[in-house]
Scaffold this active site. Structure first.
Site, mmCIF file in Angstrom:
data_model
loop_
_atom_site.group_PDB
_atom_site.id
_atom_site.type_symbol
_atom_site.label_atom_id
_atom_site.label_comp_id
_atom_site.label_asym_id
_atom_site.label_seq_id
_atom_site.Cartn_x
_atom_site.Cartn_y
_atom_site.Cartn_z
ATOM 1 N N ASP A 40 11.439 7.247 -16.599
ATOM 2 C CA ASP A 40 12.883 7.139 -16.378
ATOM 3 C C ASP A 40 13.207 8.656 -16.864
ATOM 4 O O ASP A 40 14.031 8.759 -17.799
ATOM 5 C CB ASP A 40 13.696 6.433 -17.326
ATOM 6 C CG ASP A 40 15.128 6.089 -17.095
ATOM 7 O OD1 ASP A 40 15.708 6.691 -15.896
ATOM 8 O OD2 ASP A 40 15.869 5.729 -17.843
ATOM 9 N N GLY A 67 22.807 3.776 -23.731
ATOM 10 C CA GLY A 67 21.740 3.692 -22.684
ATOM 11 C C GLY A 67 21.660 2.248 -21.981
ATOM 12 O O GLY A 67 22.713 1.555 -22.177
ATOM 13 N N VAL A 71 23.391 4.340 -29.099
ATOM 14 C CA VAL A 71 22.668 5.305 -30.126
ATOM 15 C C VAL A 71 23.718 5.599 -31.211
ATOM 16 O O VAL A 71 25.017 6.056 -30.760
ATOM 17 C CB VAL A 71 21.972 6.511 -29.603
ATOM 18 C CG1 VAL A 71 21.108 7.280 -30.394
ATOM 19 C CG2 VAL A 71 20.883 6.049 -28.510
ATOM 20 N N PHE A 96 19.912 -0.038 -22.342
ATOM 21 C CA PHE A 96 19.390 -1.439 -23.309
ATOM 22 C C PHE A 96 20.136 -1.309 -24.679
ATOM 23 O O PHE A 96 19.720 -2.149 -25.465
ATOM 24 C CB PHE A 96 17.964 -1.442 -23.318
ATOM 25 C CG PHE A 96 17.312 -1.794 -22.080
ATOM 26 C CD1 PHE A 96 17.450 -3.163 -21.229
ATOM 27 C CD2 PHE A 96 16.649 -0.954 -21.250
ATOM 28 C CE1 PHE A 96 16.787 -3.367 -20.205
ATOM 29 C CE2 PHE A 96 15.919 -1.074 -20.202
ATOM 30 C CZ PHE A 96 16.177 -2.408 -19.665
ATOM 31 N N GLY A 97 20.932 -0.302 -25.021
ATOM 32 C CA GLY A 97 21.441 -0.292 -26.295
ATOM 33 C C GLY A 97 22.386 1.163 -26.497
ATOM 34 O O GLY A 97 22.612 1.649 -25.558
ATOM 35 N N LYS A 115 18.818 3.851 -32.511
ATOM 36 C CA LYS A 115 19.053 3.151 -31.324
ATOM 37 C C LYS A 115 19.117 1.778 -31.468
ATOM 38 O O LYS A 115 18.255 0.978 -31.880
ATOM 39 C CB LYS A 115 18.030 3.657 -30.099
ATOM 40 C CG LYS A 115 18.215 2.922 -28.747
ATOM 41 C CD LYS A 115 17.095 3.310 -28.110
ATOM 42 C CE LYS A 115 17.126 2.697 -26.602
ATOM 43 N NZ LYS A 115 15.840 2.946 -25.722
#
Length: 342
Positions: free
Chosen positions: A158, A26, A31, A28-29, A48
């Site tokens: 989002d 994603g 999974v 910001f990070g 995540k």
């Protein structure tokens, strides 16, 4: 614990945060698929892990924790726990642990070429007309809950196919609240005329046009994103498809087709199943005034009209999400008397 090398956490992946366990990336990070518990109590989870080097990662983590700590709904992804601590290298570590959704996300069902490009091969998966209706109703129910069940509405900011996960029963769960915002109801009612220095919030193709003009975040922005997701689900066309440019977008593409030629824009899979759906309806009623794909086309036209009403360029002219739930449920009931997830 989230990983064998992490401190102050409560779950672990089978072999750490390795690429073999990576199931998604994603903004910001990343999974990962993992396991919590021991023996018969083991449970598959999704972890995540925030990339703390990314600007906005901490803010995203806090926003998601705040948004999810008090919400409970069958169509929202459940967070099992949050992890915060220091990793083995002395770096800040933050992660969120979710229920694992065995049927992946809507993006990969609609566009399997995405999987093929990443070296994943699997049997082609089809979404039936009824299942797509169930999914868009599930999503609408989750937004209705977020927008209307709290003193301060929660705006997801989002909504897109990759953030819609499907469980074992193909029930849809909205996920990823990293951009979510709480807004006072009074502000939500007025915000479309207010400017903001926040910039565009959301993903290209799904973000409401007023955000690009500096308007404040509002529930109407979520409704726009929802409308685009609905149109994409029934056309199998991404809003970022190369066929679209500044003179043509997904909304206008569908709107033009409603004047004649809906069959030209519908996902071909839905037309192929039309005869089978029609036969089931005839069997139930013993008779039907429709023939061929007639009932299916009528259903699709009604669904597209809802999608267009949600993705109207003017925020205040969009459908309220609670009305969307009612309208789509009525469409589904006309198509098939009894609900089923097929």
């Amino acid at each position: 614990m989230c990983a064998p090398t992490r401190r102050n956490s409560g779950a672990h992946t089978a072999d750490g945060f390795s690429e073999a366990r990576l199931i998604g990336i994603g903004a910001f990070g990343s999974v990962y698929k993992g396991i919590i518990g021991e023996g018969e109590d083991q449970k598959i989870i999704a972890v995540k892990v925030l990339n703390m080097m990314r600007r906005g990662a901490i803010k995203s983590f806090m926003a998601e924790c705040e948004a999810l700590k008090n919400i409970r709904h069958r169509n929202l992804l459940k967070v099992l726990t949050a992890c915060s601590g220091i990793d083995s290298n002395g770096n800040d570590f933050k992660a969120l642990v979710y229920e694992f959704m065995v049927n992946d996300n809507l993006e990969n069902w609609l566009h399997p070429t995405h999987l093929e490009e990443n070296g994943v091969t699997e049997t082609k998966r089809n979404l039936s007309l009824l299942l797509r209706l169930n999914i868009v109703i599930d999503i609408a129910c989750s937004l209705d809950y977020l927008h209307h069940q709290f003193e301060c509405p929660i705006v997801h900011c989002d909504l897109k196919p990759s953030n819609i996960l499907l469980d074992e029963q193909m029930v849809a769960h909205v996920s990823d609240f990293g951009l979510a915002r709480f807004i006072p109801r009074r502000i939500d009612e007025l915000c479309t005329n207010q400017s903001s220095s926040m910039g565009v919030r959301g993903s290209t193709g799904y973000v409401a046009p007023e955000y690009g003009l500096g308007s404040e975040v509002s529930t109407w922005g979520d409704v726009y994103s929802y409308g685009i997701v609905l149109l994409e689900l029934f056309t199998a066309k991404r809003p970022t498809d190369e066929m679209f440019d500044e003179n043509l977008n997904l909304h206008n593409y569908v709107k033009k087709a409603l004047l004649g030629g809906v069959e030209e824009i519908v996902d071909p899979i839905l037309l192929e199943e039309g005869q089978a759906v029609e036969q089931r309806v005839k069997t139930h009623f013993r008779a039907s005034s429709s023939s061929g794909n007639g009932r299916v086309i009528e259903c699709l036209i009604s669904v597209f009209q809802v999608g267009l009403a949600c993705s109207n360029e003017q925020p205040k002219e969009r459908m309220d999400i609670c009305d969307v739930v009612v309208e789509l449920s009525s469409i589904r009931n006309k198509l098939v008397p009894r609900r089923g997830r097929t």
